[in-house]
Design a protein around this motif. Structure first.
Motif, short mmCIF file in Angstrom:
data_model
loop_
_atom_site.label_atom_id
_atom_site.label_comp_id
_atom_site.label_asym_id
_atom_site.label_seq_id
_atom_site.Cartn_x
_atom_site.Cartn_y
_atom_site.Cartn_z
N TRP A 1 -24.19 -13.72 -9.16
CA TRP A 1 -25.20 -14.78 -8.94
C TRP A 1 -24.98 -15.93 -9.93
O TRP A 1 -25.86 -16.24 -10.75
N PRO A 2 -23.80 -16.56 -9.89
CA PRO A 2 -23.47 -17.59 -10.89
C PRO A 2 -24.43 -18.78 -10.89
O PRO A 2 -24.53 -19.48 -11.90
N GLY A 3 -25.16 -18.97 -9.79
CA GLY A 3 -26.13 -20.07 -9.74
C GLY A 3 -27.22 -19.92 -10.79
O GLY A 3 -27.92 -20.89 -11.12
N THR A 4 -27.37 -18.73 -11.35
CA THR A 4 -28.38 -18.53 -12.39
C THR A 4 -27.80 -18.80 -13.78
O THR A 4 -28.49 -18.66 -14.78
N GLY A 5 -26.50 -19.12 -13.82
CA GLY A 5 -25.87 -19.41 -15.12
C GLY A 5 -24.92 -18.33 -15.59
O GLY A 5 -24.09 -18.55 -16.49
N SER A 6 -25.02 -17.15 -15.02
CA SER A 6 -24.16 -16.05 -15.49
C SER A 6 -22.82 -16.11 -14.74
O SER A 6 -22.71 -15.62 -13.63
N THR A 7 -21.86 -16.75 -15.39
CA THR A 7 -20.56 -16.96 -14.74
C THR A 7 -19.45 -16.18 -15.44
O THR A 7 -18.27 -16.48 -15.28
N GLY A 8 -19.84 -15.21 -16.25
CA GLY A 8 -18.84 -14.34 -16.87
C GLY A 8 -18.21 -14.91 -18.13
O GLY A 8 -17.23 -14.35 -18.64
N ASP A 9 -18.80 -15.98 -18.70
CA ASP A 9 -18.20 -16.59 -19.91
C ASP A 9 -18.09 -15.60 -21.07
O ASP A 9 -17.13 -15.64 -21.83
N GLY A 10 -19.09 -14.77 -21.20
CA GLY A 10 -19.14 -13.87 -22.35
C GLY A 10 -17.98 -12.88 -22.37
O GLY A 10 -17.51 -12.49 -23.44
N TYR A 11 -17.53 -12.46 -21.18
CA TYR A 11 -16.41 -11.51 -21.13
C TYR A 11 -15.18 -12.15 -21.77
O TYR A 11 -14.46 -11.53 -22.55
N ARG A 12 -14.98 -13.42 -21.41
CA ARG A 12 -13.82 -14.15 -21.95
C ARG A 12 -13.97 -14.32 -23.47
O ARG A 12 -13.02 -14.10 -24.22
N MET B 1 -25.84 -7.53 -7.00
CA MET B 1 -27.02 -7.83 -7.82
C MET B 1 -26.70 -7.70 -9.29
O MET B 1 -27.30 -8.35 -10.13
N VAL B 2 -25.77 -6.81 -9.62
CA VAL B 2 -25.32 -6.70 -11.01
C VAL B 2 -23.81 -6.55 -11.06
O VAL B 2 -23.18 -6.15 -10.08
#
Ligand SMILES: Cc1cc2nc3c(=O)[nH]c(=O)nc-3n(C[C@H](O)[C@H](O)[C@H](O)COP(=O)(O)OP(=O)(O)OC[C@H]3O[C@@H](n4cnc5c(N)ncnc54)[C@H](O)[C@@H]3O)c2cc1C
Length: 424
Positions: free
Chosen positions: A168-179, A364-365
């Motif tokens: 659900w990247p529209g909420t801001g969670s685009t996986g940046d933290g993994y990187r 969803m997750v």
């Protein structure tokens, strides 16, 4: 002098981390790339926010699969009661609903988000919105700063990464933290969608029944082992029967979402997965056969369609009749035993071949994430970099629906905030 704690990501984990670290006297700055905090909280639980669950601890941790053990000690320190007491302090009263799910009594997710923002700001935490964290700056295995997208470095005694998953990247969670975590040496367990609808090979079949939902079906996912078939291992406890839904691409609904991570993993392992649906889980094959036989005799001049409507939703009844080789308009007395037998089989063991799932962004997750082996389970501090903390969906923790994902984020955030504020 108070410790400088910078938090990247103002979601569930980040907000509670900010509140608690600030409450303990830290100088807290929250970096959030969206215009506002907690966008995923706002859409959670169909905008009603299923905060947590009423299940006892031992049962609770089974909803995370094997990785649930990681949370056991953390939950001894900050669990549901502590979370609900905190929310109550900020005006959020809650109620328990079906399946032990706990929601705000108002039915409003924004109440939860707003309460957590107040918790943080009241204790002096400051927020920078529309600001993207880019990199954790480390010197001699110690955090020294958080770098922003524009190269600006913000010195810090501790950085808490609460950037969420990659769904659900529209909420801001685009996986940046993994990187960001990988860049400082963390292992990221492969990301997979969890709680995700599944796609099937037989698109033409499901299209005919798209939109049909069943209240009480049994779904079994099977893989071949030699000549035999066996049910796949599912990560989360699967209720014996429940709700499912046909879509234009496959299947969805609570039962399917719960099973989906196990299915995704089986497909990734190269297995062929078949879904067997039992439309009449309360009856044995013999009972279905006997009842059909009885009704065929009793209502010999009825159409098959009319009879099956007593068994299944209309569209599904027609589909099953046709798949048994019977035109829905045929009279029951014209139907041969072999055709009726095929109907029995379809009612008890309707097969679809699973081709995959919707993509990661649609889960969803996000399952997978920063390896739990590299994170301390009480403080959520990195075992590799001192002063770095990780909490929430960025970790290799995913759970079933029911409030378990948010509770993990809240507990991790709270304990990370505590440790970051005290330098523990
Ligand atoms: C539709 C839907 C419904 C759900 N319903 C429920 C439910 O009812 N109950 C439940 O338990 N779980 C639910 N979940 C799951 C739950 O919402 C998440 O697991 C939980 O929000 C994770 O919390 P988090 O703090 O780790 O991440 P998030 O809440 O996703 O927060 C991460 C934050 O980090 C920010 N961010 C990301 N990258 C950066 C960056 N580089 N710089 C700065 N900021 C950044 C994001 O903008 C975001 O605000 C639902 C999920 C979805 C998609």
């Amino acid at each position: 002098m108070s410790r400088k704690v910078i938090i990247a990501g103002a979601g569930a984990a980040g907000l509670i981390a900010a509140g608690h670290a600030a409450e303990l006297g830290a100088d807290v700055l929250v970096i959030e790339k969206m215009r506002e905090a907690g966008k995923k909280i706002l859409i959670s639980g169909k905008e009603r926010c299923n905060i947590t669950n009423n299940a006892p601890l031992e049962k609770f941790i089974t909803y995370y699969g094997r990785n649930g053990q990681f949370l056991r000690n953390a939950y001894h320190r900050f669990f549901r009661d502590e979370l609900l007491a905190l929310l109550r302090r900020y005006g959020v009263n809650t109620q328990v609903e079906r399946g032990g799910r706990i929601f705000p009594a108002s039915g409003r997710a924004d109440e939860v988000r707003d309460a957590l923002v107040r918790y943080a700001t009241e204790h002096g935490a400051t927020f920078r919105y529309l600001t993207e964290a880019q990199r954790v700056v480390v010197r001699e295995k110690r955090v020294v700063a958080l770098e922003l997208w524009n190269g600006q470095r913000l010195p810090a005694d501790a950085v808490i990464l609460t950037t969420g998953g990659a769904s659900w990247p529209g909420t801001g969670s685009t996986g940046d933290g993994y990187r960001m975590a990988a860049a400082v040496g963390h292992t990221v367990v492969p990301l997979r969608p969890a709680l995700v609808p599944l796609t099937v090979v037989e698109r033409e079949v499901v299209k005919e029944v798209q939109g049909v939902s069943l209240r009480n079906a049994r779904c079994t996912f099977l893989v071949k082992q030699g000549r035999k078939e066996k049910p796949i291992r599912l990560p989360f406890p699967m209720p014996p029967t429940g709700e499912m839904l046909f879509t234009h691409f496959g299947v969805s609904g609570p039962l399917i979402l719960t099973a989906s991570l196990g299915v995704v993993d089986a497909l990734r392992a190269g297995k062929k997965v078949t879904l067997s649906i039992d439309f009449k889980p309360g009856m044995s094959v013999e009972q279905v056969r006997a009842r059909l036989q009885r009704e065929f005799e009793q209502y010999a001049h009825r159409h098959v369609r009319k009879l099956l409507k007593g068994w299944l939703p209309f569209k599904l009844a027609d589909l099953l009749a046709r798949m048994s080789g019977i035109e829905p308009e045929r009279h029951l007395y014209t139907i041969r035993v072999a055709e009726r037998e095929r109907l029995v089989q379809l009612l008890k063991d309707f097969r679809l071949t699973i081709s995959g799932s919707l993509p990661l962004v649609a889960g969803m997750v996000t399952a997978g994430g920063v390896s739990l082996k590299e994170v301390h389970p009480l403080t959520f501090e990195s075992r590799l970099i001192s002063g770095l903390y990780l909490a929430g969906e960025i970790l290799d923790l995913a759970a079933d629906t029911g409030g378990f994902n948010l509770q993990a984020a809240f507990t991790g955030g709270y304990l990370a905030g505590q440790a970051a504020a005290s330098g523990g």
